[in-house]
Write a protein that holds these residues in place. Sequence first.
Motif, PDB file in Angstrom:
ATOM      1  N   ASN A  66       1.797   8.966  -3.340  1.00  0.00           N
ATOM      2  CA  ASN A  66       1.896   8.934  -4.796  1.00  0.00           C
ATOM      3  C   ASN A  66       2.577  10.179  -5.354  1.00  0.00           C
ATOM      4  O   ASN A  66       2.496  10.458  -6.531  1.00  0.00           O
ATOM      5  N   GLU A  98      -1.893   4.687  -2.540  1.00  0.00           N
ATOM      6  CA  GLU A  98      -2.483   3.973  -3.663  1.00  0.00           C
ATOM      7  C   GLU A  98      -2.982   2.614  -3.197  1.00  0.00           C
ATOM      8  O   GLU A  98      -2.685   2.169  -2.093  1.00  0.00           O
ATOM      9  N   GLN A 100      -2.167  -0.397  -4.010  1.00  0.00           N
ATOM     10  CA  GLN A 100      -1.163  -1.419  -3.722  1.00  0.00           C
ATOM     11  C   GLN A 100      -0.476  -1.217  -2.370  1.00  0.00           C
ATOM     12  O   GLN A 100       0.217  -2.119  -1.897  1.00  0.00           O
ATOM     13  N   ASP A 101      -0.661  -0.072  -1.718  1.00  0.00           N
ATOM     14  CA  ASP A 101      -0.062   0.178  -0.407  1.00  0.00           C
ATOM     15  C   ASP A 101      -0.969  -0.220   0.753  1.00  0.00           C
ATOM     16  O   ASP A 101      -0.664   0.041   1.907  1.00  0.00           O
ATOM     17  N   GLU A 102      -2.096  -0.866   0.460  1.00  0.00           N
ATOM     18  CA  GLU A 102      -3.068  -1.209   1.502  1.00  0.00           C
ATOM     19  C   GLU A 102      -2.474  -2.139   2.559  1.00  0.00           C
ATOM     20  O   GLU A 102      -2.657  -1.917   3.761  1.00  0.00           O
ATOM     21  N   LYS A 103      -1.737  -3.153   2.155  1.00  0.00           N
ATOM     22  CA  LYS A 103      -1.149  -4.086   3.120  1.00  0.00           C
ATOM     23  C   LYS A 103      -0.159  -3.377   4.033  1.00  0.00           C
ATOM     24  O   LYS A 103      -0.123  -3.632   5.235  1.00  0.00           O
ATOM     25  N   GLN A 117     -11.357   5.256  -5.016  1.00  0.00           N
ATOM     26  CA  GLN A 117     -10.731   4.484  -6.083  1.00  0.00           C
ATOM     27  C   GLN A 117     -11.356   4.774  -7.439  1.00  0.00           C
ATOM     28  O   GLN A 117     -10.695   4.672  -8.464  1.00  0.00           O
ATOM     29  N   GLN A 121      -7.884   6.108  -7.812  1.00  0.00           N
ATOM     30  CA  GLN A 121      -7.230   4.878  -7.366  1.00  0.00           C
ATOM     31  C   GLN A 121      -6.427   5.087  -6.076  1.00  0.00           C
ATOM     32  O   GLN A 121      -5.297   4.646  -5.967  1.00  0.00           O
TER      33      GLN A 121
END
Length: 155
Positions: A66, A98, A100-103, A117, A121
């Motif tokens: 980030n 972040e 949204q980068d989990e996958k 989080q 987050q």
Amino acid sequence: MAEQNVITLMLDDLAQQQPIRTALSIGLNLTNDLSDLNIQFSHFNASVFLNLPFQQRYDLAVVRLNDLELQQFNPQQKTQLIVKLRDLWAKRIVVCAEVQDEKLMRALGFQQLFDYQLIEQQSVWLFNILDYKQVPDWLNAKYWANPENWNKYRW
């Protein structure tokens, strides 16, 4: 600020598991904060790092996805950066990512250490080349040749 405290504590734990002599950081300059750990830190700019030729393998890499510069990277450039670190530059990698980068992190073989989080987050991910894949029970010499079955069955 909380992120650097979390990383400092985590580096302390990682150093107890396996010694860390050299480390590099991208997106987060830790050279001044961790001078008491006797770790030789190198700090790189993300866009400069992507164009660097391989020079040496580090014990640890710390990346903050980030960071202002890395937020402007597209997903392919982020993947390229992390894969280059994972495959060439570092034995262990700690990534602050972040939600949204989990996958992406799971797809690249990282294990989620913890997430905070509620505060920022973000999640903290670890890749360790020594234990990234659990060795299956059947993968040993006992099950390969089966000399006790040589004259019993026709294969």
